[in-house]
Write a protein that holds these residues in place. Sequence first.
Motif, PDB file in Angstrom:
ATOM      1  N   ASP A 204       0.834  -1.196   0.000  1.00 48.00           N
ATOM      2  CA  ASP A 204       0.000   0.000   0.000  1.00 48.00           C
ATOM      3  C   ASP A 204       0.872   1.250   0.000  1.00 48.00           C
ATOM      4  OD1 ASP A 204      -2.341   1.438  -0.071  1.00 48.00           O
ATOM      5  OD2 ASP A 204      -3.192   0.540   1.732  1.00 48.00           O
ATOM      6  N   HIS A 206       0.701   5.780   0.333  1.00 47.80           N
ATOM      7  CA  HIS A 206       0.030   7.066   0.516  1.00 47.80           C
ATOM      8  C   HIS A 206       0.237   7.849  -0.782  1.00 47.80           C
ATOM      9  CE1 HIS A 206      -0.896   6.564   4.722  1.00 47.80           C
ATOM     10  NE2 HIS A 206       0.363   6.369   5.043  1.00 47.80           N
ATOM     11  N   THR A 232       3.175   2.220   3.477  1.00 52.25           N
ATOM     12  CA  THR A 232       2.414   1.998   4.701  1.00 52.25           C
ATOM     13  C   THR A 232       1.868   0.575   4.701  1.00 52.25           C
ATOM     14  OG1 THR A 232       0.692   2.889   6.158  1.00 52.25           O
ATOM     15  CG2 THR A 232       0.186   2.805   3.789  1.00 52.25           C
ATOM     16  N   GLY A 237      -3.243   2.966   3.345  1.00 54.40           N
ATOM     17  CA  GLY A 237      -2.931   3.875   2.255  1.00 54.40           C
ATOM     18  C   GLY A 237      -4.114   4.070   1.323  1.00 54.40           C
TER      19      GLY A 237
END
Length: 288
Positions: A204, A206, A232, A237
């Motif tokens: 994942d 951001h 993350t 995310g």
Amino acid sequence: MANFRVGLNPLPWVLGADGFNLTEPVLRTAFAEIRTTPFRGIHADPPPSLDAAGYRALLAEYGLEPAPGYFSVDLNAGNLTETAKRHAAIQAELGNTEVFLATGLTTERIAHPSIGYGGLLPGVIDAIGAAAEAITSEGVTPALHPHVGSSIEIESEIRAVLDAVPASILAFGPDTGHLAWAGITPATLMSQYADRIVAAHLKDVHLGQAQAARDADATYFDATVTKFTVWTEPGRGDVDLPAAIATLPESFNGWIVVEVDVPEADTNLASTELSAEWVTGHLGTAVF
């Protein structure tokens, strides 16, 4: 639901500020903590001190088992095919039938990640094809693994390689996080090459941080470690992970390997527990 297994890459323990520390003591620390979670399959990367049998025995000591490893193509290596064959032979001895196949990170793309800086390097497709053929000859299926900072990171490069190298010797092993960071919607690209996916990395990102890093022309390591928090744990995310997994055909029976390169949680174990919670909540417990 496809009949796949979910494993874990112990990167949070192995990858530190000074680079990789792939030693038996580090792995023992990682495995002792991982075995307290539901994960049982481990990204197979034996340390230099252990052969395949020794590494498998180490995993078994902690109730763990091998999941597909990772071969990085050195574009300047004169012995590429021999190195690829040796790596594939180890994976085969471990019982793996697939391996992720990537190209190494380059100086230029570490400095300017996720944008395909400088264009596709000459010789990349030929090198991937040669490595893929060598790995296939050992009875292991190589799966192209795009990676931000490497010679194959953006959509046009991924398509160029997959369209040029025959599916008979090269499958696809996408990483949801690296695809998303490079501006690709993972589910879209994965659906278009779904019949070639034999393994995948679940990661994942951001996306806001990824864009901020891109706007700042941040280096790979600034984007992931020091100034921005691109990576993350799954579900924390912005990547639509369920949509990506849903692209896998019913015939898919390979491994999905969870990766959190740089944990956002306070500890490596807490990060792994969060990953396990996401997998359990979205995929159930039978996948471990």
